[in-house]
Write a protein that holds these residues in place. Structure first.
Motif, mmCIF file in Angstrom:
data_model
loop_
_atom_site.group_PDB
_atom_site.id
_atom_site.type_symbol
_atom_site.label_atom_id
_atom_site.label_comp_id
_atom_site.label_asym_id
_atom_site.label_seq_id
_atom_site.Cartn_x
_atom_site.Cartn_y
_atom_site.Cartn_z
ATOM 1 N N VAL A 310 -5.781 -6.597 22.058
ATOM 2 C CA VAL A 310 -4.719 -6.210 21.134
ATOM 3 C C VAL A 310 -5.155 -6.436 19.686
ATOM 4 N N LEU A 311 -5.817 -7.544 19.429
ATOM 5 C CA LEU A 311 -6.315 -7.799 18.074
ATOM 6 C C LEU A 311 -7.337 -6.734 17.665
ATOM 7 N N LEU A 312 -8.187 -6.324 18.587
ATOM 8 C CA LEU A 312 -9.165 -5.284 18.293
ATOM 9 C C LEU A 312 -8.482 -3.960 17.978
ATOM 10 N N LEU A 313 -7.415 -3.647 18.702
ATOM 11 C CA LEU A 313 -6.698 -2.402 18.436
ATOM 12 C C LEU A 313 -6.057 -2.411 17.057
ATOM 13 N N PHE A 314 -5.441 -3.516 16.673
ATOM 14 C CA PHE A 314 -4.841 -3.576 15.339
ATOM 15 C C PHE A 314 -5.920 -3.627 14.252
ATOM 16 N N GLY A 315 -7.060 -4.229 14.546
ATOM 17 C CA GLY A 315 -8.168 -4.154 13.606
ATOM 18 C C GLY A 315 -8.659 -2.727 13.433
ATOM 19 N N THR A 316 -8.654 -1.944 14.517
ATOM 20 C CA THR A 316 -9.019 -0.535 14.423
ATOM 21 C C THR A 316 -7.998 0.247 13.612
ATOM 22 N N VAL A 317 -6.711 -0.106 13.749
ATOM 23 C CA VAL A 317 -5.685 0.530 12.915
ATOM 24 C C VAL A 317 -5.968 0.279 11.436
ATOM 25 N N ALA A 318 -6.327 -0.961 11.106
ATOM 26 C CA ALA A 318 -6.654 -1.275 9.717
ATOM 27 C C ALA A 318 -7.853 -0.463 9.238
ATOM 28 N N TYR A 319 -8.879 -0.349 10.073
ATOM 29 C CA TYR A 319 -10.076 0.406 9.678
ATOM 30 C C TYR A 319 -9.755 1.887 9.484
ATOM 31 N N VAL A 320 -9.034 2.483 10.433
ATOM 32 C CA VAL A 320 -8.753 3.911 10.348
ATOM 33 C C VAL A 320 -7.840 4.212 9.165
ATOM 34 N N GLY A 321 -6.827 3.369 8.945
ATOM 35 C CA GLY A 321 -5.928 3.601 7.822
ATOM 36 C C GLY A 321 -6.643 3.545 6.486
ATOM 37 N N MET A 322 -7.502 2.562 6.304
ATOM 38 C CA MET A 322 -8.253 2.473 5.057
ATOM 39 C C MET A 322 -9.299 3.589 4.952
ATOM 40 N N ARG A 323 -9.819 4.025 6.071
ATOM 41 C CA ARG A 323 -10.755 5.156 6.061
ATOM 42 C C ARG A 323 -10.052 6.429 5.609
ATOM 43 N N ILE A 324 -8.831 6.651 6.104
ATOM 44 C CA ILE A 324 -8.063 7.820 5.676
ATOM 45 C C ILE A 324 -7.779 7.757 4.185
ATOM 46 N N ALA A 325 -7.415 6.571 3.695
ATOM 47 C CA ALA A 325 -7.140 6.426 2.265
ATOM 48 C C ALA A 325 -8.394 6.646 1.425
ATOM 49 N N ALA A 326 -9.538 6.203 1.904
ATOM 50 C CA ALA A 326 -10.766 6.331 1.120
ATOM 51 C C ALA A 326 -11.310 7.749 1.125
ATOM 52 N N ARG A 327 -11.107 8.504 2.194
ATOM 53 C CA ARG A 327 -11.716 9.823 2.317
ATOM 54 C C ARG A 327 -10.849 10.946 1.764
ATOM 55 N N ASN A 328 -9.604 10.666 1.422
ATOM 56 C CA ASN A 328 -8.740 11.691 0.850
ATOM 57 C C ASN A 328 -8.959 11.803 -0.651
ATOM 58 N N THR A 329 -8.686 12.976 -1.177
ATOM 59 C CA THR A 329 -8.783 13.208 -2.618
ATOM 60 C C THR A 329 -7.433 13.210 -3.309
ATOM 61 N N ASP A 330 -6.367 13.433 -2.567
ATOM 62 C CA ASP A 330 -5.025 13.395 -3.136
ATOM 63 C C ASP A 330 -4.655 11.944 -3.421
ATOM 64 N N PRO A 331 -4.387 11.564 -4.677
ATOM 65 C CA PRO A 331 -4.079 10.152 -4.973
ATOM 66 C C PRO A 331 -2.799 9.675 -4.309
ATOM 67 N N TRP A 332 -1.834 10.559 -4.098
ATOM 68 C CA TRP A 332 -0.601 10.140 -3.425
ATOM 69 C C TRP A 332 -0.866 9.810 -1.967
ATOM 70 N N ILE A 333 -1.648 10.634 -1.287
ATOM 71 C CA ILE A 333 -2.000 10.351 0.111
ATOM 72 C C ILE A 333 -2.796 9.055 0.205
ATOM 73 N N LYS A 334 -3.711 8.835 -0.717
ATOM 74 C CA LYS A 334 -4.501 7.607 -0.699
ATOM 75 C C LYS A 334 -3.610 6.383 -0.778
ATOM 76 N N LEU A 335 -2.638 6.396 -1.703
ATOM 77 C CA LEU A 335 -1.780 5.231 -1.917
ATOM 78 C C LEU A 335 -0.825 5.015 -0.749
ATOM 79 N N VAL A 336 -0.249 6.089 -0.221
ATOM 80 C CA VAL A 336 0.686 5.954 0.897
ATOM 81 C C VAL A 336 -0.043 5.487 2.159
ATOM 82 N N SER A 337 -1.222 6.036 2.417
ATOM 83 C CA SER A 337 -1.971 5.646 3.618
ATOM 84 C C SER A 337 -2.325 4.165 3.589
ATOM 85 N N ALA A 338 -2.826 3.683 2.462
ATOM 86 C CA ALA A 338 -3.183 2.271 2.361
ATOM 87 C C ALA A 338 -1.950 1.377 2.488
ATOM 88 N N THR A 339 -0.830 1.786 1.911
ATOM 89 C CA THR A 339 0.392 0.969 1.961
ATOM 90 C C THR A 339 0.952 0.896 3.378
#
Length: 470
Positions: A310-339
């Protein structure tokens, strides 16, 4: 000679394991470079967490469901129904146009503030000492759950719109901070300590990823601690939770008994656990076994291996969410994804923290694993939004437009996302396009026929017109 052969065999075995790990790492790295890797990985984690939740809710609630309603499946069936509703809402969030989410975020926030005000009237009803629910026949929901998403969407819209002025505190904090404080006040009047904490996580994540200076967070943390202390001393049930956490843990108080039983259940699990359905803590030894303390039942029945998964799954959620925020160019999507990612991972960390005894009990459910209504549906909506944002990565948009929607997109009938177009930059009033400087007018009398006679204008440069100055 035999010893040499044994050592050589061990060396070859170790080298083979190392080669296998390197091959697995290179294959994983190659897969993560695919355009839709974030989208697919997020769906996999979402499915695994939902499956974990269904299995554990069925196991943790069977005894209490049978003792209260005569059926071991009553709580499980309600949770399954909430998961089905949440899956539909997740699909809607996955299809929602991004421009619509941003444009109507202020309407969403206003509706949530109105609902948070109405729940304090006779229209709301109390449960477990907090008046934070609406009941419409057999359906009940908490307005504070969608309010968390509304604060993230609207706050990101305001901060991105004013990003050129965020170096000034008044533009950084107004109007996001007053709206958040109003929401905090309405939730604290219920009172709902756990939801107030998650709203604080959303606010701090917005300001952090928007680039607020570090000295601002010291003042915000001081204000948050002051508000929590006021909430604790105003309501006695919060005092019992804090004193049981810092006290000796004698087990006489209900909250201390709950935390103690949770730690005992984790200790009984060992490495591999007692097995699904074989735990003893749910036999009315551990209150709220299917909700707030379901991680303790998970540790007892699946052991350290289950908890680590379960900890690994939530760690993967953290990785994927920050990856989505880092790879997007829309600043609004970046901020909402990270939040939104910080909200999910932070709530999971708080729940696991008080189950293992590192934090006071706050009553926050474990996302997608604890039983619940509004929390399960809204958590699935958050995953739908993150999946929507994952398909808006520039490489994902290019792949979807050139290669088609793919199997999952064709199965779900997801629309092809539009590429991000930055807004046109506004120029100051005095910064218009400079005109070409006009040639200096000749001195002396103007030739009246110059404006009407075009042939004279086109005269060769070497031929001097009459009347022109020498």
């Amino acid at each position: 000679m035999a010893a040499r052969n044994t050592s050589g065999t061990r060396g070859r075995g170790t080298q083979g394991v190392a080669d296998g790990l390197r091959g697995l790492s290179s294959a994983l790295t190659s897969w993560l470079t695919r355009p839709l890797a974030s989208f697919h990985l997020l769906l996999v984690v979402f499915g695994l967490l939902t499956a974990f939740g269904l299995v554990m809710v069925l196991s943790a609630s069977s005894v209490e469901s049978f003792s209260r309603q005569g059926s071991s499946y009553s709580v499980f069936l309600k949770h399954l129904l909430h998961c089905l509703v949440g899956a539909v809402c997740c699909y809607v969030a996955m299809r929602m146009p991004v421009w619509m989410l941003r444009r109507f975020s202020h309407v969403f926030l206003l509706v949530c503030l109105v609902l948070l005000s109405l729940v304090l009237t006779r229209l709301g009803f109390a449960n477990n000492g907090a008046q934070s629910w609406f009941r419409l026949g057999p359906v009940s929901f908490q307005p504070v759950e969608p309010a968390k998403i509304a604060l993230a969407l609207w706050g990101a819209h305001v901060l991105v719109t004013k990003r050129a002025l965020l170096g000034q505190y008044r533009h950084l904090l107004v109007p996001v901070l007053p709206a958040a404080l109003l929401m905090f006040a309405l939730v604290m009047m219920q009172p709902d300590f756990g939801s107030t904490v998650t709203l604080g996580i959303v606010l701090l994540a917005l300001l952090w990823f928007a680039g607020a200076p570090l000295r601002l967070f010291s003042a915000l943390v001081l204000g948050a601690v002051t508000g929590m202390l006021a909430l604790i001393f105003l309501f006695r049930y919060q005092i019992s939770r804090v004193t049981s956490f810092f006290g000796s843990g004698s087990g006489n108080e209900d909250k201390s008994f709950q935390a103690t039983q949770a730690r005992l259940a984790l200790a009984d699990g060992g490495m591999f656990g007692e097995g699904i359905g074989r735990g003893w803590s749910k036999w009315q030894y551990l209150p709220e076994a299917d909700n707030d303390f379901i991680f303790a039942v998970l540790g007892e029945e699946l052991g350290f291996v289950g908890c680590a998964s379960v900890l690994l799954l939530f760690g993967t959620v953290a990785y994927v969410g920050m990856r989505i925020a880092a790879r997007n160019t829309d600043p609004w999507i970046k901020l909402v994804s990270a939040t939104l990612t910080m909200w999910l991972v932070g709530q999971a960390a708080i729940n696991i923290g008080y189950v293992v005894g590192l934090l006071p009990v706050t009553g926050l459910p474990l996302p997608l694993i604890s039983s619940g209504g509004s929390s399960v549906v809204i958590t699935m909506v958050v995953f739908g939004l993150l999946a929507n944002f994952a398909r808006h990565e520039p490489e994902a948009i290019a792949a979807l437009r050139s290669l088609g929607p793919g199997r999952i997109g064709r199965l779900l009938r997801l629309p092809t996302p539009s590429p991000y177009r930055p807004p046109a930059s506004r120029r100051p009033a005095g910064a218009a396009n400079p005109r070409r400087p006009q040639a200096a007018k000749p001195s002396g009398k103007k030739n009246r026929s110059e404006g009407s006679n075009s042939a004279k204008r086109r005269a060769p440069s070497g031929q001097r017109r009459s009347g022109a100055p020498r």
